[in-house]
Every structure is written in C-alpha cells, then in structure tokens.
Design a protein around this motif. Sequence first.
Motif, PDB file in Angstrom:
ATOM      1  N   THR A  15     -42.722  13.998  71.804  1.00 51.50           N
ATOM      2  CA  THR A  15     -42.491  13.854  73.244  1.00 51.50           C
ATOM      3  C   THR A  15     -43.466  12.838  73.834  1.00 51.50           C
ATOM      4  N   LEU A  16     -44.693  12.828  73.345  1.00 49.12           N
ATOM      5  CA  LEU A  16     -45.702  11.902  73.847  1.00 49.12           C
ATOM      6  C   LEU A  16     -45.588  10.520  73.205  1.00 49.12           C
ATOM      7  N   GLY A  17     -44.658  10.359  72.270  1.00 46.45           N
ATOM      8  CA  GLY A  17     -44.591   9.158  71.463  1.00 46.45           C
ATOM      9  C   GLY A  17     -43.895   7.963  72.079  1.00 46.45           C
ATOM     10  N   HIS A  18     -43.965   7.822  73.380  1.00 48.24           N
ATOM     11  CA  HIS A  18     -43.380   6.649  74.027  1.00 48.24           C
ATOM     12  C   HIS A  18     -44.360   6.127  75.080  1.00 48.24           C
ATOM     13  N   PRO A  19     -44.600   4.812  75.100  1.00 48.47           N
ATOM     14  CA  PRO A  19     -45.574   4.250  76.050  1.00 48.47           C
ATOM     15  C   PRO A  19     -45.286   4.577  77.511  1.00 48.47           C
ATOM     16  N   VAL A  20     -44.020   4.623  77.896  1.00 46.90           N
ATOM     17  CA  VAL A  20     -43.689   4.937  79.294  1.00 46.90           C
ATOM     18  C   VAL A  20     -44.132   6.357  79.625  1.00 46.90           C
ATOM     19  N   ARG A  21     -43.898   7.293  78.721  1.00 48.84           N
ATOM     20  CA  ARG A  21     -44.286   8.682  78.983  1.00 48.84           C
ATOM     21  C   ARG A  21     -45.796   8.822  79.075  1.00 48.84           C
ATOM     22  N   ILE A  22     -46.508   8.116  78.219  1.00 49.04           N
ATOM     23  CA  ILE A  22     -47.974   8.154  78.285  1.00 49.04           C
ATOM     24  C   ILE A  22     -48.443   7.587  79.624  1.00 49.04           C
ATOM     25  N   ARG A  23     -47.856   6.466  80.047  1.00 47.78           N
ATOM     26  CA  ARG A  23     -48.262   5.862  81.320  1.00 47.78           C
ATOM     27  C   ARG A  23     -47.956   6.789  82.487  1.00 47.78           C
ATOM     28  N   ALA A  34     -44.678  10.171  93.899  1.00 47.87           N
ATOM     29  CA  ALA A  34     -43.238  10.158  94.160  1.00 47.87           C
ATOM     30  C   ALA A  34     -42.581   9.286  93.098  1.00 47.87           C
ATOM     31  N   VAL A  35     -41.316   9.537  92.820  1.00 44.92           N
ATOM     32  CA  VAL A  35     -40.588   8.749  91.826  1.00 44.92           C
ATOM     33  C   VAL A  35     -40.637   7.272  92.199  1.00 44.92           C
ATOM     34  N   SER A  36     -40.487   6.956  93.458  1.00 50.04           N
ATOM     35  CA  SER A  36     -40.510   5.549  93.889  1.00 50.04           C
ATOM     36  C   SER A  36     -41.850   4.889  93.567  1.00 50.04           C
ATOM     37  N   GLU A  37     -42.945   5.641  93.672  1.00 51.40           N
ATOM     38  CA  GLU A  37     -44.264   5.101  93.314  1.00 51.40           C
ATOM     39  C   GLU A  37     -44.354   4.827  91.816  1.00 51.40           C
ATOM     40  N   LEU A  38     -43.803   5.747  91.031  1.00 54.86           N
ATOM     41  CA  LEU A  38     -43.831   5.570  89.576  1.00 54.86           C
ATOM     42  C   LEU A  38     -43.009   4.356  89.161  1.00 54.86           C
ATOM     43  N   VAL A  39     -41.837   4.182  89.781  1.00 55.22           N
ATOM     44  CA  VAL A  39     -40.990   3.023  89.469  1.00 55.22           C
ATOM     45  C   VAL A  39     -41.743   1.738  89.772  1.00 55.22           C
ATOM     46  N   ALA A  40     -42.389   1.676  90.919  1.00 55.13           N
ATOM     47  CA  ALA A  40     -43.129   0.475  91.318  1.00 55.13           C
ATOM     48  C   ALA A  40     -44.311   0.214  90.389  1.00 55.13           C
ATOM     49  N   GLU A  41     -45.000   1.254  89.995  1.00 54.33           N
ATOM     50  CA  GLU A  41     -46.199   1.110  89.158  1.00 54.33           C
ATOM     51  C   GLU A  41     -45.853   0.745  87.716  1.00 54.33           C
ATOM     52  N   LYS A  43     -42.835  -0.356  86.613  1.00 57.46           N
ATOM     53  CA  LYS A  43     -41.931  -1.505  86.597  1.00 57.46           C
ATOM     54  C   LYS A  43     -40.815  -1.363  85.555  1.00 57.46           C
ATOM     55  N   ILE A  44     -40.109  -0.233  85.629  1.00 57.15           N
ATOM     56  CA  ILE A  44     -38.909  -0.039  84.820  1.00 57.15           C
ATOM     57  C   ILE A  44     -37.770   0.400  85.738  1.00 57.15           C
ATOM     58  N   GLU A  45     -36.582   0.349  85.211  1.00 58.98           N
ATOM     59  CA  GLU A  45     -35.413   0.761  85.988  1.00 58.98           C
ATOM     60  C   GLU A  45     -35.503   2.252  86.317  1.00 58.98           C
ATOM     61  N   GLN A  51     -34.918   9.295  82.765  1.00 60.01           N
ATOM     62  CA  GLN A  51     -34.761   9.862  81.424  1.00 60.01           C
ATOM     63  C   GLN A  51     -36.100  10.311  80.851  1.00 60.01           C
ATOM     64  N   HIS A  52     -37.127   9.488  81.018  1.00 57.58           N
ATOM     65  CA  HIS A  52     -38.454   9.837  80.505  1.00 57.58           C
ATOM     66  C   HIS A  52     -39.032  11.042  81.251  1.00 57.58           C
ATOM     67  N   LEU A  53     -38.826  11.078  82.553  1.00 62.19           N
ATOM     68  CA  LEU A  53     -39.311  12.224  83.331  1.00 62.19           C
ATOM     69  C   LEU A  53     -38.595  13.504  82.911  1.00 62.19           C
ATOM     70  N   ALA A  54     -37.313  13.405  82.592  1.00 59.51           N
ATOM     71  CA  ALA A  54     -36.556  14.579  82.138  1.00 59.51           C
ATOM     72  C   ALA A  54     -37.116  15.103  80.816  1.00 59.51           C
ATOM     73  N   VAL A  55     -37.474  14.201  79.915  1.00 61.16           N
ATOM     74  CA  VAL A  55     -38.066  14.614  78.632  1.00 61.16           C
ATOM     75  C   VAL A  55     -39.387  15.340  78.881  1.00 61.16           C
ATOM     76  N   LEU A  56     -40.217  14.777  79.758  1.00 62.34           N
ATOM     77  CA  LEU A  56     -41.515  15.398  80.063  1.00 62.34           C
ATOM     78  C   LEU A  56     -41.332  16.742  80.772  1.00 62.34           C
ATOM     79  N   ARG A  57     -40.330  16.824  81.618  1.00 65.91           N
ATOM     80  CA  ARG A  57     -40.055  18.072  82.336  1.00 65.91           C
ATOM     81  C   ARG A  57     -39.577  19.154  81.370  1.00 65.91           C
ATOM     82  N   ARG A  58     -38.663  18.798  80.451  1.00 67.13           N
ATOM     83  CA  ARG A  58     -38.180  19.767  79.451  1.00 67.13           C
ATOM     84  C   ARG A  58     -39.306  20.268  78.555  1.00 67.13           C
TER      85      ARG A  58
END
Length: 108
Positions: A15-23, A34-41, A43-45, A51-58
């Motif tokens: 689960t931790l094995g992706h750079p986006v999830r670590i960031r 907020a999700v909008s802050e995370l998107v801006a920081e 810089k992904i769609e 999808q990454h947040l759903a993995v971390l939430r699960r």
Amino acid sequence: MTRPLYQLKAEFFKTLGHPVRIRVLELLSEREHAVSELVAEIKIEPANLSQHLAVLRRAGLVTTRKDGSAVHYSVTSQQVSELLAVARSILSGVLFGQIELLQDLRSS
C-alpha cells in the motif's frame, strides 16, 4: 482461516509502495488537507489522486471529514508520521554509508 502476519505486513507495505501515496501521507502528517490542496501540491489529476486516497482509506491510514462540498483528509494515527520519519532515518543512514564507501573508493 487467517493470513500470517508477514503476509499482512507485505500488503501494508505494498500500500505504501507508490510515490504519490508516500507524498500524500507526508503532507497529511503535517496537517489535514482538503483534496483541492493535495491536487495543487502533488500536481496530479484529481481522478488519479482519488484512486490513491481510496487505497490509503481502505488500508485505514487516512480518514475523511466533509466541510460543505470540500473533503478533508488526515492521517488516522500519529504512528503513520512516525513510520515515515523512521523510513527517512533508515534511508539517510544507507545513503551516508554509500557516500562513505564512495569516498573510500575514490581515495584508494
């Protein structure tokens, strides 16, 4: 039938094995975002981040809070932040050891 602990640990680290999830976890370790802050920081769609947040939430690593139409995320435990700090410390030690080895090789 329950799975062995080592398998559960492997799934946890997967689960931790992706750079986006670590960031995401690094940012959420500092404060709720907020999700909008995370998107801006990050810089992904937004769909990719979702999808990454759903993995971390699960996995139980993050939780959500709604504020009007905004969704805010935070880590579920201070231990998540501590785990990231330990990983940083381990990597620093490994890199320091590699630098020392490189210096030894250059001076030989």
